[in-house]
Scaffold this active site. Structure first.
Site, PDB file in Angstrom:
ATOM      1  N   GLU A  40       0.821  -1.211   0.000  1.00 21.29           N
ATOM      2  CA  GLU A  40       0.000   0.000   0.000  1.00 21.29           C
ATOM      3  C   GLU A  40       0.857   1.264   0.000  1.00 21.29           C
ATOM      4  OE1 GLU A  40      -3.091  -0.064  -0.519  1.00 21.29           O
ATOM      5  OE2 GLU A  40      -3.579  -2.167  -0.077  1.00 21.29           O
TER       6      GLU A  40
ATOM      7  N   ARG B 224     -18.121  -1.536   4.707  1.00 22.89           N
ATOM      8  CA  ARG B 224     -19.081  -2.281   3.894  1.00 22.89           C
ATOM      9  C   ARG B 224     -19.747  -3.364   4.735  1.00 22.89           C
ATOM     10  NH1 ARG B 224     -17.735  -7.010   1.600  1.00 22.89           N
ATOM     11  NH2 ARG B 224     -15.604  -6.733   2.287  1.00 22.89           N
TER      12      ARG B 224
ATOM     13  N   CYS C 273      -8.317  -2.079   7.807  1.00 22.97           N
ATOM     14  CA  CYS C 273      -6.908  -2.029   7.389  1.00 22.97           C
ATOM     15  C   CYS C 273      -6.465  -0.598   7.117  1.00 22.97           C
ATOM     16  CB  CYS C 273      -6.678  -2.896   6.142  1.00 22.97           C
ATOM     17  SG  CYS C 273      -6.734  -4.654   6.528  1.00 22.97           S
TER      18      CYS C 273
ATOM     19  N   HIS D  13      -1.205  -5.851   1.784  1.00 22.08           N
ATOM     20  CA  HIS D  13      -2.431  -6.654   1.683  1.00 22.08           C
ATOM     21  C   HIS D  13      -2.104  -7.952   0.946  1.00 22.08           C
ATOM     22  CE1 HIS D  13      -5.734  -3.550   2.538  1.00 22.08           C
ATOM     23  NE2 HIS D  13      -6.075  -4.626   3.199  1.00 22.08           N
TER      24      HIS D  13
HETATM   25  N1  PCA Z   1      -8.449  -6.983   6.089  1.00 22.50           N
HETATM   26  C1  PCA Z   1      -9.453  -5.958   6.303  1.00 22.50           C
HETATM   27  C2  PCA Z   1      -9.453  -5.685   7.785  1.00 22.50           C
HETATM   28  C3  PCA Z   1      -8.717  -6.815   8.406  1.00 22.50           C
HETATM   29  C4  PCA Z   1      -8.042  -7.502   7.282  1.00 22.50           C
HETATM   30  O1  PCA Z   1      -7.220  -8.417   7.377  1.00 22.50           O
HETATM   31  C5  PCA Z   1      -9.264  -4.733   5.424  1.00 22.50           C
HETATM   32  O2  PCA Z   1      -8.692  -4.849   4.329  1.00 22.50           O
HETATM   33  O3  PCA Z   1      -9.671  -3.652   5.797  1.00 22.50           O
END
Ligand code: PCA
Length: 218
Positions: free
Chosen positions: A78, A88, A141, A165
């Site tokens: 990111e 959501r 996140c 991610h």
């Molecule tokens: N993914 C979610 C929140 C916790 C996770 O592992 C997100 O992308 O916001």
């Protein structure tokens, strides 16, 4: 060098979160850096306070946060955290903020302070598909990423932080039609490669700072 690596717990009806599964398999020493692990609840507010307490206690040089992004095909590094919560689905404590700033007094966004392009390149060189992502979403996140960058900007700008991610694990994709997924060992390889890139970019920076210092003197 001390690196705090965090991973979220399962949410949204999933039995596992690949982020936490990866954490459990990470080597405790990567490229000379000591790795500290922290499981983070997928909960607005609590996630930020838990990571901030760990930062204050352990005083790491780097904070690398990891989360699941179901539906993504690659490991994504990111670039930015934005000052908005827009959920959501409810988090693990049934909070579902809509269009709510994380800190009404805070700036609109913070850039990640890790070498994101070096990390992507290192992950690719380790044989895993990866790219830069320009949005960590608007769920927990992004909330954690913004919250930690905001805290560090104000309190400890020398500590660098960022977010990766990762897709669903293969077993999570079973029964979800056309859902991309990745094996756990592949994800571990990717995260270890990203950490190696963070360490080598920090030591290169240190070297050039020393060089600049000695050039000035001469
Ligand atoms: N993914 C979610 C929140 C916790 C996770 O592992 C997100 O992308 O916001």
């Amino acid at each position: 060098m001390k690196i705090l690596v965090t991973g979220f717990d399962p949410f949204g009806g999933e039995k596992v979160n690949p982020a936490f599964e990866v954490l459990k398999k990470l080597r405790k020493n990567i490229a000379g850096a000591k790795i500290f692990l922290l499981e983070v609840p997928t909960v607005f507010g609590e996630s930020i306070s838990k990571v901030i307490s760990a930062i204050e206690e352990q005083k790491p040089d780097v904070v690398l946060m990891i989360g699941q992004a179901g539906g993504r095909y690659e490991v994504t590094v990111e670039r930015i955290g934005i000052n908005i919560d827009d959920a959501r689905i409810p988090d693990n404590k049934q909070n579902q903020p809509i269009d709510k700033p994380i800190d009404p007094e805070g700036p609109a966004a913070y850039f990640v302070t890790l070498p994101i392009k070096d990390m992507v390149q290192a992950i690719r060189e380790a044989g895993v598909p990866a790219s830069v992502s320009n949005s960590a979403g608007t769920f927990v996140c992004n909330h954690l990423l913004y919250g930690v960058l905001h805290y560090l900007a104000k309190n400890a700008p020398q500590i660098k932080a960022g977010f990766i991610h990762i897709p669903f694990l293969i077993e999570q994709a079973i029964g979800k039609t056309n859902m991309p997924s990745m094996g756990l060992n592949t994800m571990v390889t990717a995260i270890e490669a990203a950490i190696t890139a963070i360490v080598s970019s920090a030591s290169q920076k240190k070297k050039s700072a020393v060089k600049a210092k000695s050039t000035k003197k001469a």
